[in-house]
Design a protein around this motif. Sequence first.
Motif, PDB file in Angstrom:
ATOM      1  N   GLY A   1       0.817  -1.213   0.000  1.00 50.27           N
ATOM      2  CA  GLY A   1       0.000   0.000   0.000  1.00 50.27           C
ATOM      3  C   GLY A   1       0.846   1.255   0.000  1.00 50.27           C
ATOM      4  N   ALA A   2       1.952   1.249   0.762  1.00 58.48           N
ATOM      5  CA  ALA A   2       2.838   2.414   0.811  1.00 58.48           C
ATOM      6  C   ALA A   2       3.415   2.712  -0.569  1.00 58.48           C
ATOM      7  CB  ALA A   2       3.955   2.175   1.816  1.00 58.48           C
TER       8      ALA A   2
ATOM      9  N   HIS B   1     -10.997  13.978   0.338  1.00 59.60           N
ATOM     10  CA  HIS B   1      -9.749  13.542  -0.294  1.00 59.60           C
ATOM     11  C   HIS B   1      -9.179  12.335   0.429  1.00 59.60           C
ATOM     12  CE1 HIS B   1      -5.237  13.714  -0.385  1.00 59.60           C
ATOM     13  NE2 HIS B   1      -5.493  13.621  -1.674  1.00 59.60           N
ATOM     14  N   ALA B   2      -9.145  12.391   1.761  1.00 59.07           N
ATOM     15  CA  ALA B   2      -8.605  11.278   2.540  1.00 59.07           C
ATOM     16  C   ALA B   2      -9.448  10.024   2.337  1.00 59.07           C
ATOM     17  CB  ALA B   2      -8.562  11.663   4.016  1.00 59.07           C
ATOM     18  N   TYR B   3     -10.753  10.178   2.320  1.00 62.67           N
ATOM     19  CA  TYR B   3     -11.666   9.045   2.134  1.00 62.67           C
ATOM     20  C   TYR B   3     -11.389   8.341   0.806  1.00 62.67           C
ATOM     21  CZ  TYR B   3     -16.098   6.698   1.000  1.00 62.67           C
ATOM     22  OH  TYR B   3     -17.052   5.802   0.615  1.00 62.67           O
ATOM     23  N   GLY B   4     -11.328   9.104  -0.269  1.00 60.89           N
ATOM     24  CA  GLY B   4     -11.103   8.505  -1.581  1.00 60.89           C
ATOM     25  C   GLY B   4      -9.723   7.870  -1.700  1.00 60.89           C
ATOM     26  N   MET B   5      -8.706   8.562  -1.210  1.00 57.98           N
ATOM     27  CA  MET B   5      -7.326   8.067  -1.329  1.00 57.98           C
ATOM     28  C   MET B   5      -7.141   6.761  -0.558  1.00 57.98           C
ATOM     29  SD  MET B   5      -3.749   9.910  -0.163  1.00 57.98           S
ATOM     30  CE  MET B   5      -4.193   9.862   1.597  1.00 57.98           C
ATOM     31  N   LEU B   6      -7.644   6.711   0.667  1.00 54.58           N
ATOM     32  CA  LEU B   6      -7.404   5.542   1.514  1.00 54.58           C
ATOM     33  C   LEU B   6      -8.330   4.384   1.158  1.00 54.58           C
ATOM     34  CD1 LEU B   6      -6.847   7.447   4.864  1.00 54.58           C
ATOM     35  CD2 LEU B   6      -5.124   6.435   3.357  1.00 54.58           C
ATOM     36  N   LEU B   7      -9.558   4.681   0.741  1.00 57.66           N
ATOM     37  CA  LEU B   7     -10.459   3.611   0.325  1.00 57.66           C
ATOM     38  C   LEU B   7      -9.895   2.891  -0.901  1.00 57.66           C
ATOM     39  CD1 LEU B   7     -13.202   2.357   1.109  1.00 57.66           C
ATOM     40  CD2 LEU B   7     -14.257   3.872  -0.591  1.00 57.66           C
ATOM     41  N   ALA B   8      -9.192   3.624  -1.753  1.00 53.00           N
ATOM     42  CA  ALA B   8      -8.616   3.031  -2.961  1.00 53.00           C
ATOM     43  C   ALA B   8      -7.526   2.015  -2.641  1.00 53.00           C
ATOM     44  CB  ALA B   8      -8.052   4.132  -3.857  1.00 53.00           C
ATOM     45  N   LEU B   9      -6.941   2.090  -1.457  1.00 54.99           N
ATOM     46  CA  LEU B   9      -5.893   1.140  -1.083  1.00 54.99           C
ATOM     47  C   LEU B   9      -6.471  -0.186  -0.599  1.00 54.99           C
ATOM     48  CD1 LEU B   9      -3.308   3.424   0.779  1.00 54.99           C
ATOM     49  CD2 LEU B   9      -3.333   2.698  -1.618  1.00 54.99           C
TER      50      LEU B   9
ATOM     51  N   GLU C   1      -4.945  -2.905   1.985  1.00 56.50           N
ATOM     52  CA  GLU C   1      -3.533  -2.602   2.241  1.00 56.50           C
ATOM     53  C   GLU C   1      -3.367  -1.474   3.253  1.00 56.50           C
ATOM     54  OE1 GLU C   1      -1.346  -4.575   1.063  1.00 56.50           O
ATOM     55  OE2 GLU C   1      -2.733  -5.632  -0.274  1.00 56.50           O
ATOM     56  N   VAL C   2      -4.482  -0.984   3.827  1.00 56.78           N
ATOM     57  CA  VAL C   2      -4.386   0.111   4.785  1.00 56.78           C
ATOM     58  C   VAL C   2      -5.454  -0.041   5.859  1.00 56.78           C
ATOM     59  CG1 VAL C   2      -5.952   1.651   3.540  1.00 56.78           C
ATOM     60  CG2 VAL C   2      -4.179   2.629   5.005  1.00 56.78           C
ATOM     61  N   GLU C   3      -5.145   0.408   7.056  1.00 55.82           N
ATOM     62  CA  GLU C   3      -6.123   0.505   8.141  1.00 55.82           C
ATOM     63  C   GLU C   3      -6.101   1.929   8.675  1.00 55.82           C
ATOM     64  OE1 GLU C   3      -7.104  -1.093  12.674  1.00 55.82           O
ATOM     65  OE2 GLU C   3      -5.336  -1.855  11.598  1.00 55.82           O
ATOM     66  N   VAL C   4      -7.231   2.582   8.680  1.00 55.40           N
ATOM     67  CA  VAL C   4      -7.333   3.952   9.181  1.00 55.40           C
ATOM     68  C   VAL C   4      -7.534   3.911  10.687  1.00 55.40           C
ATOM     69  CG1 VAL C   4      -8.623   6.115   9.089  1.00 55.40           C
ATOM     70  CG2 VAL C   4      -8.270   4.782   6.993  1.00 55.40           C
ATOM     71  N   LEU C   5      -6.660   4.597  11.420  1.00 53.10           N
ATOM     72  CA  LEU C   5      -6.750   4.647  12.877  1.00 53.10           C
ATOM     73  C   LEU C   5      -7.419   5.929  13.371  1.00 53.10           C
ATOM     74  CD1 LEU C   5      -3.164   3.306  13.697  1.00 53.10           C
ATOM     75  CD2 LEU C   5      -5.291   2.005  13.465  1.00 53.10           C
TER      76      LEU C   5
ATOM     77  N   LEU D   1     -13.322   9.606  10.006  1.00 55.46           N
ATOM     78  CA  LEU D   1     -12.859   8.996   8.764  1.00 55.46           C
ATOM     79  C   LEU D   1     -12.896   7.477   8.866  1.00 55.46           C
ATOM     80  CD1 LEU D   1     -11.577   9.249   5.952  1.00 55.46           C
ATOM     81  CD2 LEU D   1      -9.338   9.420   7.063  1.00 55.46           C
ATOM     82  N   ARG D   2     -12.447   6.941  10.003  1.00 57.40           N
ATOM     83  CA  ARG D   2     -12.472   5.485  10.199  1.00 57.40           C
ATOM     84  C   ARG D   2     -13.907   4.962  10.120  1.00 57.40           C
ATOM     85  NH1 ARG D   2      -9.286   1.405  12.708  1.00 57.40           N
ATOM     86  NH2 ARG D   2     -10.588  -0.181  13.742  1.00 57.40           N
ATOM     87  N   THR D   3     -14.839   5.671  10.756  1.00 65.87           N
ATOM     88  CA  THR D   3     -16.241   5.246  10.747  1.00 65.87           C
ATOM     89  C   THR D   3     -16.823   5.297   9.344  1.00 65.87           C
ATOM     90  OG1 THR D   3     -16.528   6.046  13.022  1.00 65.87           O
ATOM     91  CG2 THR D   3     -18.526   5.751  11.692  1.00 65.87           C
ATOM     92  N   ARG D   4     -16.478   6.339   8.587  1.00 70.14           N
ATOM     93  CA  ARG D   4     -17.008   6.488   7.226  1.00 70.14           C
ATOM     94  C   ARG D   4     -16.517   5.363   6.323  1.00 70.14           C
ATOM     95  NH1 ARG D   4     -16.045  11.799   3.318  1.00 70.14           N
ATOM     96  NH2 ARG D   4     -17.306  11.066   1.545  1.00 70.14           N
ATOM     97  N   ILE D   5     -15.229   5.039   6.419  1.00 67.03           N
ATOM     98  CA  ILE D   5     -14.691   3.962   5.593  1.00 67.03           C
ATOM     99  C   ILE D   5     -15.270   2.620   6.028  1.00 67.03           C
ATOM    100  CG2 ILE D   5     -12.574   2.655   5.075  1.00 67.03           C
ATOM    101  CD1 ILE D   5     -11.106   5.254   4.810  1.00 67.03           C
ATOM    102  N   ALA D   6     -15.415   2.408   7.337  1.00 65.93           N
ATOM    103  CA  ALA D   6     -15.999   1.155   7.826  1.00 65.93           C
ATOM    104  C   ALA D   6     -17.424   0.983   7.313  1.00 65.93           C
ATOM    105  CB  ALA D   6     -15.971   1.132   9.349  1.00 65.93           C
TER     106      ALA D   6
END
Length: 317
Positions: A244-245, A279-287, A290-294, A299-304
């Motif tokens: 992911g990195a 921006h953060a939502y789209g960028m991290l969801l695309a991974l 390979e990523v876990e939002v802490l 943001l963590r709740t939205r992605i979950a």
Amino acid sequence: MLSILLLLRTRDRMTAAELAAELEVSVRTVYRDVEALHAAGVPLYGDAGHRGGYRLLGGGGPGARLTDLYAPEAEALVLAGLPAAADGLGLGGSFADARRKLRAALPPPLREHVDRLRTRFHIDVDGWYADDHAVAAPYLPQVADAVRAGLVLAVRYRRWREPTDVDRRLAPYGLVLKAGRWYLIAGPDPRTYRVDQILGLSLTDEPVVIPPEFDLATYWRDAQRDFHDRLHRGEAVVRVSPRGAARLTGAAARAVTEHGTAEPDGWIRATLPVEGPDHAYGMLLALGTEVEVLGPEELRTRIAATVTALAARYASS
């Protein structure tokens, strides 16, 4: 010594201190090299006093014709040429003529080397996802003419906020090409304008007065720094896998590389600069996995919630 002669051919007169500063050597080295040039018969003359300095008499004589190029210098000139940029400025023909003249002036072995080099390197400054129509700038040649002539422009300009189409009088300070897009830096209070957003223009007879302290390269560097400072106002704390990195880019990639902390399972904990929640939502969801939002928790709740909805959708189908 060759650099001393080149400088004096272009600046007419320079002191030993000025030469030393330009060439990043000591004044003693300049004195030594000037003596060597004298011994070689180069007509180099030195004046003493407040307005003194070194100068070449009669253009320096036949011994000072320094038109020969070393191979790396010829390579640099070839690779620095951007035909697309020259075309956009209305200088495509002049660029081609200059390149032909340069090639003709080279000795045969170096000419063959440069010809071979041109078939091995190609420079493309456009981004991968650039839309040719989006970055087309039909008024670029006229803007470039105004920059050269130092005359104020009256333009019809399209901006992002209402009212979108406005009339402006712009005093051109310079042009910048960035990632395939041209930007006009214009006063009196220097601001940046996209040339492709100019809808119409006319050249006035009003001269541009550029403040003596203005420097185009400095302005652009400061403008970019300010842009990035305003862009990345948020943060996201994540755990990201090596895979992911490797998919991260820009400021997020640098944050992982420069400030990330490796964890026992091989993942990396890092705080990423982000433009905002979307921006953060789209960028991290695309991974994906390979990523876990802490954090932050929103943001963590939205992605979950998105992941849960996706799982339910695919399970039902």
